[in-house]
Design a protein around this motif. Sequence first.
Motif, mmCIF file in Angstrom:
data_model
loop_
_atom_site.group_PDB
_atom_site.id
_atom_site.type_symbol
_atom_site.label_atom_id
_atom_site.label_comp_id
_atom_site.label_asym_id
_atom_site.label_seq_id
_atom_site.Cartn_x
_atom_site.Cartn_y
_atom_site.Cartn_z
ATOM 1 N N VAL A 95 0.828 -1.207 0.000
ATOM 2 C CA VAL A 95 0.000 0.000 0.000
ATOM 3 C C VAL A 95 0.863 1.258 0.000
ATOM 4 O O VAL A 95 0.566 2.232 -0.692
ATOM 5 N N ALA A 96 1.964 1.247 0.787
ATOM 6 C CA ALA A 96 2.825 2.428 0.909
ATOM 7 C C ALA A 96 3.928 2.376 -0.136
ATOM 8 O O ALA A 96 3.750 2.848 -1.267
ATOM 9 N N ALA A 97 5.068 1.828 0.222
ATOM 10 C CA ALA A 97 6.207 1.703 -0.697
ATOM 11 C C ALA A 97 7.079 0.552 -0.231
ATOM 12 O O ALA A 97 7.393 0.465 0.961
ATOM 13 N N PRO A 98 7.489 -0.342 -1.126
ATOM 14 C CA PRO A 98 8.323 -1.473 -0.719
ATOM 15 C C PRO A 98 9.694 -1.018 -0.241
ATOM 16 O O PRO A 98 10.280 -0.083 -0.786
ATOM 17 N N CYS A 99 10.177 -1.664 0.801
ATOM 18 C CA CYS A 99 11.515 -1.412 1.345
ATOM 19 C C CYS A 99 12.406 -2.575 0.927
ATOM 20 O O CYS A 99 12.153 -3.722 1.313
ATOM 21 N N PHE A 100 13.428 -2.284 0.125
ATOM 22 C CA PHE A 100 14.280 -3.352 -0.397
ATOM 23 C C PHE A 100 14.991 -4.090 0.729
ATOM 24 O O PHE A 100 15.084 -5.322 0.733
ATOM 25 N N ASN A 101 15.514 -3.356 1.701
ATOM 26 C CA ASN A 101 16.201 -3.987 2.828
ATOM 27 C C ASN A 101 15.249 -4.835 3.660
ATOM 28 O O ASN A 101 15.630 -5.889 4.190
ATOM 29 N N CYS A 102 13.998 -4.374 3.783
ATOM 30 C CA CYS A 102 12.994 -5.157 4.514
ATOM 31 C C CYS A 102 12.691 -6.467 3.790
ATOM 32 O O CYS A 102 12.436 -7.498 4.431
ATOM 33 N N LEU A 103 12.701 -6.422 2.465
ATOM 34 C CA LEU A 103 12.459 -7.641 1.690
ATOM 35 C C LEU A 103 13.591 -8.647 1.902
ATOM 36 O O LEU A 103 13.358 -9.859 1.931
ATOM 37 N N LEU A 148 4.510 -9.901 -4.897
ATOM 38 C CA LEU A 148 3.852 -8.631 -5.226
ATOM 39 C C LEU A 148 4.765 -7.456 -4.926
ATOM 40 O O LEU A 148 4.918 -6.537 -5.743
ATOM 41 N N ASP A 149 5.379 -7.464 -3.740
ATOM 42 C CA ASP A 149 6.297 -6.382 -3.379
ATOM 43 C C ASP A 149 7.511 -6.359 -4.301
ATOM 44 O O ASP A 149 7.969 -5.283 -4.705
ATOM 45 N N ALA A 150 8.044 -7.528 -4.617
ATOM 46 C CA ALA A 150 9.204 -7.591 -5.514
ATOM 47 C C ALA A 150 8.852 -7.051 -6.893
ATOM 48 O O ALA A 150 9.675 -6.381 -7.544
ATOM 49 N N GLY A 151 7.621 -7.307 -7.343
ATOM 50 C CA GLY A 151 7.181 -6.764 -8.626
ATOM 51 C C GLY A 151 7.106 -5.252 -8.609
ATOM 52 O O GLY A 151 7.478 -4.589 -9.587
ATOM 53 N N VAL A 152 6.627 -4.683 -7.493
ATOM 54 C CA VAL A 152 6.569 -3.221 -7.369
ATOM 55 C C VAL A 152 7.976 -2.632 -7.386
ATOM 56 O O VAL A 152 8.233 -1.600 -8.004
ATOM 57 N N VAL A 153 8.919 -3.295 -6.704
ATOM 58 C CA VAL A 153 10.308 -2.834 -6.702
ATOM 59 C C VAL A 153 10.889 -2.880 -8.111
ATOM 60 O O VAL A 153 11.540 -1.928 -8.564
ATOM 61 N N ALA A 154 10.664 -3.978 -8.821
ATOM 62 C CA ALA A 154 11.180 -4.114 -10.182
ATOM 63 C C ALA A 154 10.599 -3.044 -11.099
ATOM 64 O O ALA A 154 11.304 -2.468 -11.933
#
Length: 344
Positions: A95-103, A148-154
């Motif tokens: 909903v907000a923004a993906p955090c790469f380090n959190c992933l 889903l989060d990885a797709g948003v990051v990509a």
Amino acid sequence: MIRISRFLVLPFLLSLTGLAFCCWNLWGTPEVLCVTEGCRLFQNFSVMGISLWAAGAAAFVVLMLGSLPGLGFAGYLASALGLLLDCVLLCVMIVAAPCFNCLIIGLLLALTFLAFRSSLQKERRRGQYAEKSLFSPLFLVWLFLFLLDAGVVAHGLMKPWPLPFGNAASATRIYFSPSCEACRSLVSASAEEARNIAWYPVAESDGDMAAISEIIRRTQAGESLADALEATMQSGADTNSAYSSLLQRAILQLRLWRNRAHVLEAGSERLPFVEFSGAPSVLLRPLEPDKSRDEVQSPVNESLFGVSGFCSEEEPCETPDLPVRGSLHELMNSGTTSGAEPSL
């Protein structure tokens, strides 16, 4: 309850790696891996005064203890609880923004969970508690959210592609199409400052892709963008000879799709589309002293809008009637008063 009576090496090593990464985010330089806006958003996030990274470090310490003999089942339950909480965080990041380090931390936690689960299943088989090894429903839910989060990051890492001609770091970015009459007029009017502008090609019609390839060839040979565009539109571009290989054509197509997607994501359906970083100096210029008080108007007037973005009128904007003062051409040539980085 199954008690694992041996030291679990893999869960221990994964937990140790997770602990080290959390500590690095607390006291190291996490911005090195920060490739998303979510990293800065969650870097100082805390719950009841406790940093998210400090809580993660404590959790991995617990998981390290769970790898000791006799505590394997407790480690499995702790990792399952941690994975469940990470599912909540993954939903928040979508909903907000993906955090790469959190992933990365989430991936280490999921691997630790699978390692504990695998050890537990081996112990059950050894103790004649054999059962079919199925994927954990919890892990499947986590995997879905993680993808889903990885797709948003990509998607966020796929930046629009500018022409080699011009200044890719410019605060002025123009999206144009060779088949757009207004775009050609804008390129011609900006010929003197073209090398100080970032130009992003967009294919709107069937022949635009070949025309853009020809423009790239001409500009790399030393022609100006205005001359290359005019020559290409007059002589046309041979579709068969415009690409040296199918691979180059595929790469160019992907780049043009990304540029078009950026324009659509910005809410525009027409070209040219212009973006600015900072405030153009024309918006902040002092008022002319020879004007009377009654004639004085704010330098920010309606004529500036609708051109420093995209056309919003019902009429087509193929032949824009730009004002002399505060025109789009003047906006681009006036520079900016802010050195902000482009935020595409």
